[in-house]
Write an enzyme that holds these catalytic residues in place. Structure first.
Site, PDB file in Angstrom:
ATOM      1  N   LYS A  74       8.015 -23.000 -29.563  1.00  0.00           N
ATOM      2  CA  LYS A  74       8.221 -24.381 -30.000  1.00  0.00           C
ATOM      3  C   LYS A  74       7.850 -25.370 -28.897  1.00  0.00           C
ATOM      4  O   LYS A  74       7.814 -25.020 -27.720  1.00  0.00           O
ATOM      5  CB  LYS A  74       9.671 -24.585 -30.419  1.00  0.00           C
ATOM      6  CG  LYS A  74      10.672 -24.558 -29.273  1.00  0.00           C
ATOM      7  CD  LYS A  74      11.971 -25.272 -29.656  1.00  0.00           C
ATOM      8  CE  LYS A  74      12.805 -25.557 -28.428  1.00  0.00           C
ATOM      9  NZ  LYS A  74      13.860 -26.526 -28.614  1.00  0.00           N
ATOM     10  N   LYS A 130      20.501 -19.520 -21.698  1.00  0.00           N
ATOM     11  CA  LYS A 130      20.805 -20.237 -20.458  1.00  0.00           C
ATOM     12  C   LYS A 130      21.279 -19.278 -19.372  1.00  0.00           C
ATOM     13  O   LYS A 130      20.949 -19.441 -18.194  1.00  0.00           O
ATOM     14  CB  LYS A 130      21.895 -21.305 -20.693  1.00  0.00           C
ATOM     15  CG  LYS A 130      21.391 -22.524 -21.448  1.00  0.00           C
ATOM     16  CD  LYS A 130      20.555 -23.412 -20.546  1.00  0.00           C
ATOM     17  CE  LYS A 130      20.325 -24.765 -21.114  1.00  0.00           C
ATOM     18  NZ  LYS A 130      19.099 -25.205 -21.569  1.00  0.00           N
ATOM     19  N   LYS A 183      10.832 -29.710 -23.919  1.00  0.00           N
ATOM     20  CA  LYS A 183      10.731 -30.260 -22.559  1.00  0.00           C
ATOM     21  C   LYS A 183      10.652 -29.133 -21.544  1.00  0.00           C
ATOM     22  O   LYS A 183       9.802 -29.127 -20.675  1.00  0.00           O
ATOM     23  CB  LYS A 183      11.980 -31.096 -22.243  1.00  0.00           C
ATOM     24  CG  LYS A 183      11.928 -32.478 -22.839  1.00  0.00           C
ATOM     25  CD  LYS A 183      13.254 -33.180 -22.648  1.00  0.00           C
ATOM     26  CE  LYS A 183      14.234 -32.723 -23.683  1.00  0.00           C
ATOM     27  NZ  LYS A 183      14.597 -33.698 -24.678  1.00  0.00           N
TER      28      LYS A 183
HETATM   29  P1  ADP Z   1      14.099 -29.927 -26.015  1.00  0.00           P
HETATM   30  O1  ADP Z   1      13.898 -28.566 -26.603  1.00  0.00           O
HETATM   31  O2  ADP Z   1      12.835 -30.611 -25.766  1.00  0.00           O
HETATM   32  O3  ADP Z   1      15.037 -29.917 -24.849  1.00  0.00           O
HETATM   33  P2  ADP Z   1      16.359 -30.858 -27.499  1.00  0.00           P
HETATM   34  O4  ADP Z   1      16.922 -29.495 -27.445  1.00  0.00           O
HETATM   35  O5  ADP Z   1      16.972 -31.916 -26.660  1.00  0.00           O
HETATM   36  O6  ADP Z   1      14.800 -30.779 -27.161  1.00  0.00           O
HETATM   37  O7  ADP Z   1      16.339 -31.314 -29.025  1.00  0.00           O
HETATM   38  C1  ADP Z   1      16.690 -32.565 -29.528  1.00  0.00           C
HETATM   39  C2  ADP Z   1      16.470 -32.560 -31.034  1.00  0.00           C
HETATM   40  O8  ADP Z   1      15.090 -32.353 -31.333  1.00  0.00           O
HETATM   41  C3  ADP Z   1      17.216 -31.446 -31.773  1.00  0.00           C
HETATM   42  O9  ADP Z   1      17.622 -31.906 -33.048  1.00  0.00           O
HETATM   43  C4  ADP Z   1      16.178 -30.377 -31.923  1.00  0.00           C
HETATM   44  O10 ADP Z   1      16.443 -29.542 -33.018  1.00  0.00           O
HETATM   45  C5  ADP Z   1      14.916 -31.188 -32.122  1.00  0.00           C
HETATM   46  N1  ADP Z   1      13.744 -30.465 -31.620  1.00  0.00           N
HETATM   47  C6  ADP Z   1      13.413 -30.254 -30.325  1.00  0.00           C
HETATM   48  N2  ADP Z   1      12.259 -29.563 -30.216  1.00  0.00           N
HETATM   49  C7  ADP Z   1      11.853 -29.320 -31.492  1.00  0.00           C
HETATM   50  C8  ADP Z   1      10.727 -28.660 -32.060  1.00  0.00           C
HETATM   51  N3  ADP Z   1       9.779 -28.125 -31.301  1.00  0.00           N
HETATM   52  N4  ADP Z   1      10.634 -28.602 -33.413  1.00  0.00           N
HETATM   53  C9  ADP Z   1      11.591 -29.158 -34.199  1.00  0.00           C
HETATM   54  N5  ADP Z   1      12.671 -29.809 -33.735  1.00  0.00           N
HETATM   55  C10 ADP Z   1      12.813 -29.887 -32.394  1.00  0.00           C
END
Ligand code: ADP
Ligand code: TRP
Length: 327
Positions: free
Chosen positions: A194, A111, A197
């Site tokens: 990965k 960040k 969003k």
């Molecule tokens: P983003 O990366 O889209 O902002 P978040 O960080 O809000 O998603 O993640 C919310 C939940 O979803 C967490 O438990 C995170 O580990 C899981 N998660 C998000 N993206 C992935 C991914 N590509 N593969 C596995 N788990 C994920």
């Protein structure tokens, strides 16, 4: 019965990464454990969203949780900011959280790189707020994706440290939980990394058929295998990982064989993948739209959730106050 807690920040729609990394575990665990799930709206403040966006996103993610199959009668669904006890525990944990260790957390460093003009204290103490979310219910298991492992280690560290400082055996160390027995990372469609969003490479549960198709057909590939049975490069492996999640084994094996004997046509693979993703998302999408219309029900769900979560948290805070030295 073992306690389970997990949450997701309301920063947009849920995507396949959120579903397979976390929400699928929530749905499976609700029958087996004493579960509560929440919407981490305080955590979302670290990136300074507009008030109307927070309200909208909370509603969206609530409808999506329900559409995925979380039953709020079985597993209360609450909004983090409805449970003020979390903040009190956050404060106690912060008194014993150190600058050096917080600065070393990878997601913090990321960040700092991504938003250098907004390196706020909330961002720095993100792990202690997350630990408070978990410890306030004295949870045993926390279903999260692979990227949350370091935050989970911090939660265990803060639990141990609290016990050591106050010479109690009060907090248990919460463990990460994955229904597949290993942490899963759902890949994006852009060849590496990965699905996320902020990565701009996500397929959302609400995406319609045409959108899914467009996204999948644009996925990065290469010019095809040049040797029999060669190892797949990352971009191709990613497509197969997605296929494994949404298609049946027969389909997966069919394309895997084709890759191995060099007859594969990526266009066919992508068409199949898009169609299987759509078949997976379509019923969820319909339910999301239904739940979103039902404002009254959504309100009822979070009222019930707030009550259950506050009861559980209040008990902990009362005990923690005693331990820390307050009335
Ligand atoms: P983003 O990366 O889209 O902002 P978040 O960080 O809000 O998603 O993640 C919310 C939940 O979803 C967490 O438990 C995170 O580990 C899981 N998660 C998000 N993206 C992935 C991914 N590509 N593969 C596995 N788990 C994920
Ligand atoms: N950090 C998690 C994420 O980005 C969200 C979260 C906040 C969380 N508090 C939590 C997850 C407590 C599990 C338990 O996805």
């Amino acid at each position: 019965m073992e306690k389970v807690i997990s949450g997701i920040r309301p920063t947009g729609n849920l995507h396949l990464g959120n579903y397979f990394g976390a929400v699928k575990s929530f749905v499976r665990m609700q029958k087996e454990f004493n579960c509560m799930f929440f919407i981490a709206d305080w955590h979302s403040l670290t990136t300074h969203p507009k008030p109307e966006n927070i309200r909208q996103s909370v509603k969206t993610i609530l409808a999506e949780y329900l559409a995925c199959g979380i039953d709020p009668e079985v597993a209360p669904l609450y909004v983090q900011s409805d449970v003020k006890e979390v903040l009190e525990l956050y404060l106690y944990l912060n008194m014993n959280a150190y600058l050096g260790e917080l600065e070393r957390v990878t997601s913090f460093k990321e960040k700092v790189r991504k938003q250098p003009d907004n390196v706020n204290a909330g961002l720095l103490t993100y792990p202690s707020l997350m630990a408070a979310d978990i410890l306030v219910h004295k949870a045993d298991k926390v279903p999260v994706g692979k990227d949350q492992e370091q935050n989970m280690e911090m939660a265990r560290l803060f639990a141990r440290r609290f016990n050591r400082i106050y010479e109690v055996e009060y907090f248990k160390e919460p463990e990460s939980y994955h229904f597949t027995n290993k942490a899963i990372k759902v890949p994006g469609l852009d060849g590496s990394g990965k699905m996320g969003k902020s990565e701009g490479n996500a397929i959302y549960l609400v995406d319609d058929e045409a959108t899914i198709k467009k996204k999948v057909m644009r996925a990065v590939t290469d010019s095809g295998p040049t040797m029999l049975n060669q190892e797949k490069p990352e971009a191709i492996k990613n497509l197969f990982t997605l296929l494994e999640l949404v298609s049946d084994k027969q389909t997966y094996d069919y394309f895997d064989d084709q890759y191995n004997n060099m007859t594969i046509r990526y266009g066919d693979l992508k068409k199949q993948l898009a169609s299987d993703i759509n078949a997976f998302c379509a019923p969820i999408r319909e339910r999301i739209l239904d739940f979103q219309q039902n404002e009254e029900y959504l309100q009822k769900v979070i009222r019930m959730g707030a009550q259950a979560a506050s009861e559980s948290a209040a008990k902990t805070i009362q005990e923690v106050r005693q331990i820390v030295g307050f009335r």
